[in-house]
Every structure is written in C-alpha cells, then in structure tokens.
Design a protein around this motif. Structure first.
Motif, short mmCIF file in Angstrom:
data_model
loop_
_atom_site.label_atom_id
_atom_site.label_comp_id
_atom_site.label_asym_id
_atom_site.label_seq_id
_atom_site.Cartn_x
_atom_site.Cartn_y
_atom_site.Cartn_z
N ALA A 2 -0.64 13.23 11.25
CA ALA A 2 0.32 12.15 11.48
C ALA A 2 -0.39 10.89 11.94
N ARG A 3 -1.35 11.04 12.82
CA ARG A 3 -2.11 9.88 13.29
C ARG A 3 -2.94 9.26 12.17
N LEU A 4 -3.58 10.11 11.36
CA LEU A 4 -4.38 9.59 10.23
C LEU A 4 -3.49 8.87 9.22
N PHE A 5 -2.34 9.45 8.91
CA PHE A 5 -1.43 8.81 7.97
C PHE A 5 -0.90 7.49 8.53
N ALA A 6 -0.60 7.46 9.82
CA ALA A 6 -0.15 6.21 10.44
C ALA A 6 -1.22 5.14 10.32
N ALA A 7 -2.47 5.54 10.54
CA ALA A 7 -3.59 4.59 10.42
C ALA A 7 -3.72 4.12 8.97
N ALA A 8 -3.64 5.05 8.04
CA ALA A 8 -3.79 4.71 6.62
C ALA A 8 -2.66 3.81 6.14
N VAL A 9 -1.44 4.13 6.56
CA VAL A 9 -0.28 3.34 6.11
C VAL A 9 -0.30 1.95 6.72
N THR A 10 -0.61 1.81 8.00
CA THR A 10 -0.65 0.47 8.58
C THR A 10 -1.79 -0.34 7.98
N ALA A 11 -2.90 0.31 7.65
CA ALA A 11 -3.97 -0.41 6.95
C ALA A 11 -3.51 -0.83 5.56
N ARG A 48 1.68 5.63 -0.92
CA ARG A 48 1.41 6.88 -1.64
C ARG A 48 -0.09 7.05 -1.88
N ASP A 49 -0.78 5.97 -2.25
CA ASP A 49 -2.22 6.05 -2.46
C ASP A 49 -2.95 6.39 -1.16
N ALA A 50 -2.54 5.76 -0.06
CA ALA A 50 -3.22 5.95 1.23
C ALA A 50 -3.02 7.36 1.79
N THR A 51 -1.94 8.04 1.37
CA THR A 51 -1.65 9.37 1.92
C THR A 51 -1.67 10.46 0.84
N ASN A 52 -2.30 10.17 -0.29
CA ASN A 52 -2.36 11.13 -1.40
C ASN A 52 -0.98 11.64 -1.79
N GLY A 53 0.02 10.76 -1.71
CA GLY A 53 1.37 11.09 -2.13
C GLY A 53 2.18 11.90 -1.14
N ARG A 54 1.63 12.19 0.02
CA ARG A 54 2.35 13.03 1.00
C ARG A 54 3.37 12.25 1.80
N PHE A 67 -0.42 -1.48 4.68
CA PHE A 67 0.50 -2.61 4.89
C PHE A 67 -0.28 -3.89 5.14
N ARG A 68 -1.34 -3.79 5.93
CA ARG A 68 -2.16 -4.97 6.21
C ARG A 68 -2.74 -5.54 4.93
N VAL A 69 -3.27 -4.67 4.08
CA VAL A 69 -3.86 -5.13 2.81
C VAL A 69 -2.78 -5.76 1.92
N VAL A 70 -1.62 -5.14 1.84
CA VAL A 70 -0.53 -5.68 1.03
C VAL A 70 -0.08 -7.03 1.60
N ASP A 71 0.09 -7.11 2.92
CA ASP A 71 0.48 -8.39 3.54
C ASP A 71 -0.54 -9.49 3.22
N GLU A 72 -1.82 -9.16 3.32
CA GLU A 72 -2.85 -10.15 3.04
C GLU A 72 -2.80 -10.58 1.58
N ASP A 73 -2.61 -9.63 0.68
CA ASP A 73 -2.55 -9.94 -0.75
C ASP A 73 -1.32 -10.77 -1.08
N LEU A 88 4.48 -2.76 -4.38
CA LEU A 88 3.11 -2.71 -3.83
C LEU A 88 3.07 -1.84 -2.58
N VAL A 89 4.07 -1.98 -1.72
CA VAL A 89 4.16 -1.17 -0.50
C VAL A 89 4.24 0.30 -0.88
N ASP A 90 5.13 0.62 -1.82
CA ASP A 90 5.32 2.01 -2.24
C ASP A 90 4.01 2.59 -2.76
N ARG A 91 3.34 1.86 -3.64
CA ARG A 91 2.07 2.32 -4.20
C ARG A 91 1.01 2.49 -3.12
N ALA A 92 0.93 1.51 -2.23
CA ALA A 92 -0.09 1.55 -1.18
C ALA A 92 0.09 2.76 -0.27
#
Length: 193
Positions: free
Chosen positions: A137-146, A180-186, A148-154, A174-178
């Motif tokens: 859960a902590r790793l996914f939270a880190a991956a998802v917020t990262a 799913r990609d960051a969490t291997n679809g989980r 979001f950061r990349v999408v926001d910057e883009d 973009l959010v949806d793709r990011a």
C-alpha cells in the motif's frame, strides 16, 4: 500569503521575488513571513497543499465500482471547484511547471507530494483490503503520487507554457494510464466489494 507568493513567482520569477515582496503583497511584515516559512519558495506550500488535500478527500470517496479516473470525472460534476479553488489549481500547475527549473520551488513542491503520499497510503490499503501500514500500500501510494506529479507537470507544461488545449477527458486518461502503469494494473480500476 501563499497565493501572493504563487502569483509573484509566476509574474516575476523566483529570482525577481523577495520575501519582502511577498510580505508587502500579503499586507504582512517580513518578520511574519519568516516566522511561518523556512524560505520564500516554501511560501507556495499552502496553495499546493490545498490541491493535495482535495485529492485525498476525493480518494476517500472513491467507490469500489469505479476506476479512479471515472470517479474523478463524476466527482468533479458532483463537487465542482469554486472559482477560488480553480485559481489555486492553476497556480499549483504553474508552480509545478516552474519547479522543473527552480530547485528551491522543487523542494516545496516535493514536500507537498510527500504529504499527499502519506495521506493516500491508507486509501490504497483500504481499496486493496490490506493492513494500513502494508508495504505494498505504501509503495503504491508512492508510485501513484509520483505518477500524478509527472502527469501534472506534463499537463501543466502543455496547457500553461505551450498554451495547448488539454481536455479533461485527455487529462483523466493520462491519470488512468499513469496509475495502472505505476502499479502494474493492480490499482486504478474497479475492485470487487
């Protein structure tokens, strides 16, 4: 004060803005600025934090049957941003774009994303039926917020700097793709109740 700092940095740049300028724009003493903020760049954190808090509140309302992107789209209709909140979101995107070339702003920006990550971890744990302090859960939270950061910057760069029209549908895709990609679809899609 934070809104004034965001506006001044955008209009004058970081180097062209002093703590005295921020204090004067906010109608406060410079001493007050330094009592509450460690640097002039950290003055933007409250505006950025409001955006992060809105996201965590939205995530707390995320129903099992919707993807996060679908929930965000529906939630924006049910809970539209006020003019002030919309202006703050624009200011946040501006700061996100500026943070790519302004290391001190980047620090403030990343501090807020760290808080967002900490707030999102319990949401992820609940959604995945994991204990609150679970590593996944902590790793996914880190991956998802990262993500979001990349999408926001883009999106910020494209919409604000390049003046490109970015639709809500495109941003949510973009959010949806990011996610799913960051969490291997989980994470990101609907879950079984």
């Amino acid at each position: 004060m934070s809104r004034h700092a965001c506006e001044l940095f955008w209009e004058r740049g970081v180097a062209g803005t002093t703590g005295d300028d921020i204090a004067a724009a906010a109608g406060l003493s410079t001493r007050t600025i330094w009592r509450y903020f460690r640097t002039k760049e950290s003055c933007v954190e409250p505006v950025l934090a409001q955006s992060a808090k809105r996201f965590i509140a939205l995530a707390d309302r995320w129903p099992d049957e919707l993807s996060l992107a679908d929930h965000m789209a529906a939630d924006m209709i049910e809970n539209p941003l006020t003019e002030r909140e919309l202006a703050d979101e624009i200011a946040s995107l501006r700061i996100a774009t500026m943070s790519a070339t302004e290391p001190a702003l980047r620090t403030a920006y990343l501090m807020v994303h760290d808080e967002m990550e900490r707030g999102f971890a319990p949401v992820v744990a609940k959604r995945l039926r994991l204990p609150p302090d679970d590593l996944t859960a902590r790793l996914f939270a880190a991956a998802v917020t990262a993500a979001f950061r990349v999408v926001d910057e883009d999106v910020g760069r494209r919409a604000i700097v390049e003046k490109e029209k970015v639709s809500q549908q495109e941003a949510l895709a973009l959010v949806d793709r990011a996610i799913r990609d960051a969490t291997n679809g989980r994470l990101g899609g609907p879950v079984e109740p």
